[in-house]
Design an enzyme around this catalytic site. Structure first.
Site, mmCIF file in Angstrom:
data_model
loop_
_atom_site.group_PDB
_atom_site.id
_atom_site.type_symbol
_atom_site.label_atom_id
_atom_site.label_comp_id
_atom_site.label_asym_id
_atom_site.label_seq_id
_atom_site.Cartn_x
_atom_site.Cartn_y
_atom_site.Cartn_z
ATOM 1 C CE LYS A 12 15.842 69.442 43.697
ATOM 2 N NZ LYS A 12 15.368 68.987 45.032
ATOM 3 N NE ARG A 87 20.235 72.490 47.193
ATOM 4 C CZ ARG A 87 20.294 71.288 46.619
ATOM 5 N NH1 ARG A 87 20.741 71.168 45.407
ATOM 6 N NH2 ARG A 87 19.880 70.225 47.268
ATOM 7 N NE ARG A 126 17.472 60.492 47.985
ATOM 8 C CZ ARG A 126 17.559 61.791 47.715
ATOM 9 N NH1 ARG A 126 16.894 62.295 46.690
ATOM 10 N NH2 ARG A 126 18.264 62.581 48.480
ATOM 11 N NE ARG A 159 21.894 62.258 48.589
ATOM 12 C CZ ARG A 159 21.350 63.314 47.976
ATOM 13 N NH1 ARG A 159 20.772 63.174 46.799
ATOM 14 N NH2 ARG A 159 21.381 64.499 48.539
ATOM 15 N NE ARG A 170 19.695 66.856 51.874
ATOM 16 C CZ ARG A 170 19.171 65.673 51.517
ATOM 17 N NH1 ARG A 170 19.085 64.696 52.388
ATOM 18 N NH2 ARG A 170 18.777 65.473 50.291
HETATM 19 P P1 AMP Z 1 21.207 67.175 46.081
HETATM 20 O O1 AMP Z 1 21.703 65.903 45.483
HETATM 21 O O2 AMP Z 1 20.669 68.140 45.048
HETATM 22 O O3 AMP Z 1 20.248 66.954 47.217
HETATM 23 O O4 AMP Z 1 22.498 67.911 46.713
HETATM 24 C C1 AMP Z 1 23.233 67.298 47.736
HETATM 25 C C2 AMP Z 1 24.082 68.345 48.444
HETATM 26 O O5 AMP Z 1 25.011 68.926 47.524
HETATM 27 C C3 AMP Z 1 23.322 69.530 49.030
HETATM 28 O O6 AMP Z 1 22.755 69.249 50.311
HETATM 29 C C4 AMP Z 1 24.426 70.575 49.097
HETATM 30 O O7 AMP Z 1 25.319 70.310 50.162
HETATM 31 C C5 AMP Z 1 25.187 70.315 47.802
HETATM 32 N N1 AMP Z 1 24.619 71.075 46.680
HETATM 33 C C6 AMP Z 1 24.026 70.565 45.561
HETATM 34 N N2 AMP Z 1 23.637 71.542 44.737
HETATM 35 C C7 AMP Z 1 23.971 72.708 45.340
HETATM 36 C C8 AMP Z 1 23.804 74.076 45.006
HETATM 37 N N3 AMP Z 1 23.193 74.461 43.862
HETATM 38 N N4 AMP Z 1 24.278 75.006 45.887
HETATM 39 C C9 AMP Z 1 24.896 74.660 47.022
HETATM 40 N N5 AMP Z 1 25.063 73.390 47.407
HETATM 41 C C10 AMP Z 1 24.601 72.411 46.583
#
Ligand code: AMP
Length: 216
Positions: A12, A87, A126, A159, A170
């Site tokens: 994404k 999400r 990554r 990360r 996740r």
């Molecule tokens: P990402 O970079 O999109 O993988 O997001 C990393 C982390 O941020 C996720 O595993 C969640 O802990 C938090 N996070 C990001 N976006 C959301 C969302 N829309 N709702 C809840 N938690 C989020």
């Protein structure tokens, strides 16, 4: 405005960055916003830190508020790309209200389809630039110089939530809480499924075609 949906590691962020550069509209990633706030040790950063580190979702009300604030900014008037939001169904419903309030139509929801095996491979290799957020992969998209960002010379890091344990968690969270959104947007006639186990150039091209159809 377009939403990119898909499991963690589906691509994404990588696609959103490309589309953003080509279309000249902002890429809004809640994950990026949270990582920046954690790095800054801000109040928001402290509130979300433990959720992000454990691979748990941040509470809906908090995420919705962050998005609401971000979407009121001037640069969103001409459209934007959402990555990592919504999400949950609750977030999707909150987004509908926000978009209605600002008269911003949701054009398409693109679901990036990638097998679970490939997702684990992508996430474990990554690397992210600490400075500009550019995304690399140690074998698929390696930087020219190991550990250094091609674009800004920043340091590349892995990360904290890209460890095998957090990745597994996740994915469980994704299947349980985010996957139901596919049906939600399908029922609204907005969902397009896109096979993303092809080259980045090919999938970006397909996304541009999907979005072109919407603009015509
Ligand atoms: P990402 O970079 O999109 O993988 O997001 C990393 C982390 O941020 C996720 O595993 C969640 O802990 C938090 N996070 C990001 N976006 C959301 C969302 N829309 N709702 C809840 N938690 C989020």
């Amino acid at each position: 405005m377009v939403i990119l949906l898909g499991a963690p590691g589906a691509g994404k962020g990588t696609h959103a960055k490309r589309l953003s550069a080509i279309l000249g509209i902002p890429h809004i990633s809640t994950g990026d916003i949270f990582r920046e706030e954690i790095e800054k040790n801000s109040d928001l950063g402290l509130q979300v830190k433990s959720h992000v580190e454990k691979g748990e979702l941040v509470p809906d009300d908090l995420v919705n508020e962050v998005i609401r604030k971000r979407l009121t900014r001037e640069d969103c008037k001409g459209g934007f790309i959402l990555d990592g939001y919504p999400r949950t169904i609750h977030q999707a419903e909150a987004l509908e209200k926000i978009l209605e309030e600002f008269s911003l139509p949701l054009k398409k929801v693109i679901n990036l389809e990638v097998s679970e095996e490939e997702i684990i491979r992508r996430l474990s290799g990554r690397r992210i630039c600490r400075n500009c957020g550019a995304i690399f992969h140690i074998t698929n998209m390696p930087p020219k110089q190991e550990g250094i960002c091609d674009y800004c010379g920043g340091e590349l890091y892995q990360r904290d939530d890209d460890t095998p344990e957090a990745i597994r968690h996740r994915l469980v969270v994704y299947h349980k809480q985010t996957e139901p959104l596919l049906r939600f947007y399908e029922n609204k006639g907005l969902l397009v499924n896109l096979n993303c186990e092809v080259s980045l150039e090919q999938s970006v091209e397909k996304m541009l075609n999907i979005l072109k159809d919407v603009q015509d």
